[in-house]
Structure formats: structure tokens, C-alpha cells
Design a protein around this motif. Structure first.
Motif, short mmCIF file in Angstrom:
data_model
loop_
_atom_site.label_atom_id
_atom_site.label_comp_id
_atom_site.label_asym_id
_atom_site.label_seq_id
_atom_site.Cartn_x
_atom_site.Cartn_y
_atom_site.Cartn_z
N THR A 33 0.87 -1.18 0.00
CA THR A 33 0.00 0.00 0.00
C THR A 33 0.90 1.22 0.00
O THR A 33 1.80 1.33 0.83
N LEU A 34 0.68 2.12 -0.95
CA LEU A 34 1.47 3.34 -1.04
C LEU A 34 0.60 4.55 -0.77
O LEU A 34 -0.54 4.62 -1.22
N SER A 35 1.16 5.49 -0.05
CA SER A 35 0.48 6.77 0.20
C SER A 35 1.00 7.78 -0.79
O SER A 35 2.21 8.00 -0.91
N LEU A 36 0.08 8.38 -1.53
CA LEU A 36 0.42 9.37 -2.55
C LEU A 36 -0.36 10.65 -2.33
O LEU A 36 -1.40 10.64 -1.66
N GLN A 37 0.12 11.70 -2.92
CA GLN A 37 -0.58 12.98 -2.86
C GLN A 37 -1.86 12.90 -3.68
O GLN A 37 -1.88 12.29 -4.75
N PRO A 38 -2.94 13.51 -3.23
CA PRO A 38 -4.15 13.56 -4.06
C PRO A 38 -3.83 14.17 -5.42
O PRO A 38 -3.02 15.09 -5.52
N GLY A 39 -4.44 13.62 -6.46
CA GLY A 39 -4.18 14.10 -7.81
C GLY A 39 -3.01 13.43 -8.48
O GLY A 39 -2.68 13.76 -9.62
N SER A 40 -2.37 12.46 -7.81
CA SER A 40 -1.25 11.74 -8.42
C SER A 40 -1.72 10.90 -9.60
O SER A 40 -2.89 10.53 -9.69
N THR A 41 -0.78 10.59 -10.48
CA THR A 41 -1.08 9.76 -11.64
C THR A 41 -0.26 8.47 -11.58
O THR A 41 0.63 8.34 -10.74
N THR A 42 -0.57 7.56 -12.49
CA THR A 42 0.21 6.32 -12.55
C THR A 42 1.67 6.60 -12.87
O THR A 42 2.54 5.91 -12.38
N ALA A 43 1.94 7.64 -13.64
CA ALA A 43 3.33 8.01 -13.93
C ALA A 43 4.05 8.48 -12.66
O ALA A 43 5.22 8.16 -12.44
N ALA A 44 3.36 9.21 -11.81
CA ALA A 44 3.94 9.69 -10.56
C ALA A 44 4.14 8.57 -9.56
O ALA A 44 4.93 8.70 -8.62
N LEU A 45 3.45 7.47 -9.76
CA LEU A 45 3.56 6.33 -8.86
C LEU A 45 4.94 5.68 -8.95
O LEU A 45 5.47 5.21 -7.94
N MET A 46 5.52 5.63 -10.14
CA MET A 46 6.77 4.91 -10.35
C MET A 46 7.91 5.37 -9.46
O MET A 46 8.58 4.53 -8.86
N PRO A 47 8.18 6.66 -9.32
CA PRO A 47 9.26 7.06 -8.42
C PRO A 47 9.03 6.59 -6.98
O PRO A 47 9.97 6.21 -6.29
N HIS A 48 7.79 6.57 -6.54
CA HIS A 48 7.47 6.10 -5.20
C HIS A 48 7.73 4.60 -5.08
O HIS A 48 8.25 4.13 -4.07
N LEU A 49 7.37 3.86 -6.11
CA LEU A 49 7.63 2.42 -6.10
C LEU A 49 9.13 2.14 -6.05
O LEU A 49 9.58 1.28 -5.29
N LEU A 50 9.89 2.86 -6.87
CA LEU A 50 11.34 2.63 -6.90
C LEU A 50 12.01 3.08 -5.61
O LEU A 50 13.04 2.52 -5.23
N GLU A 51 11.44 4.06 -4.95
CA GLU A 51 11.99 4.49 -3.66
C GLU A 51 11.78 3.42 -2.61
O GLU A 51 12.67 3.10 -1.83
N GLN A 52 10.60 2.84 -2.59
CA GLN A 52 10.27 1.82 -1.60
C GLN A 52 10.86 0.45 -1.97
O GLN A 52 11.22 -0.31 -1.09
N PHE A 53 10.94 0.17 -3.27
CA PHE A 53 11.44 -1.12 -3.75
C PHE A 53 12.50 -0.88 -4.84
O PHE A 53 12.24 -1.08 -6.03
N PRO A 54 13.71 -0.44 -4.45
CA PRO A 54 14.73 -0.08 -5.44
C PRO A 54 15.12 -1.24 -6.36
O PRO A 54 15.56 -1.01 -7.48
#
Length: 83
Positions: free
Chosen positions: A21-42
Motif C-alpha cells: 500500500t502506497l500513500s500518494l498525494q491527491p491528484g497523483s497519476t500512474t506516472a507519478a507512482l513509479m518514483p514512489h515504487l522505486l523508492e520503496q522497492f529499489p
């Protein structure tokens, strides 16, 4: 807002989990999700661009950026080979 991320095949092995489960800013997109995924799962960087995303069980085109809302489900699906 929180979104559920599912990992399949090699992405599951690299992430060491079948989902997160990832917490993102409201209004985020699937493209913005990737940096968060790579940060949590390098380790996922090993996939490079060899994967597709699905949003709520609908495949996205490579590079497609769709808006996310709380409770959405995103899947990381790498190429699957078999015989």
C-alpha cells in the motif's frame, strides 16, 4: 490517499512481496507512482521499462498516465515467459 499495488512474476520476487500500500498525494497519476515504487522497492529498477501497469484490472499503454484515486489497484506486470 492510498493505493494498493500488486506485484506479479519477477516484480514479486524483486519487491519481496505480493502487494503493498502506497500513500500518494491527491491528484497523483500512474506516472507519478513509479518514483514512489522505486523508492520503496529499489530492486524493481532491474526491470527497466520491461513491464506494464494495469489500473483496476485494465492494462495501460506504455507511458500512459492515468489519474489515481484512493483505493485504486495498480498491478506491476513484467514480461512472462513459459513453454
Amino acid at each position: 490517499m492510498e493505493v494498493r499495488v500488486l506485484f506479479f512474476a519477477r516484480s514479486r520476487e524483486l519487491a519481496g512481496a505480493s502487494e503493498a500500500t502506497l500513500s500518494l498525494q491527491p491528484g497523483s497519476t500512474t506516472a507519478a507512482l513509479m518514483p514512489h515504487l522505486l523508492e520503496q522497492f529499489p530492486q524493481l529498477s532491474e526491470l527497466g521499462t520491461s513491464f506494464v501497469l494495469s489500473l483496476n484490472q485494465e492494462y495501460l499503454a506504455p507511458g500512459e498516465a492515468q489519474p489515481l484515486k484512493a483505493g485504486d489497484e495498480v498491478a506491476v506486470i513484467p514480461p512472462i515467459s513459459g513453454g
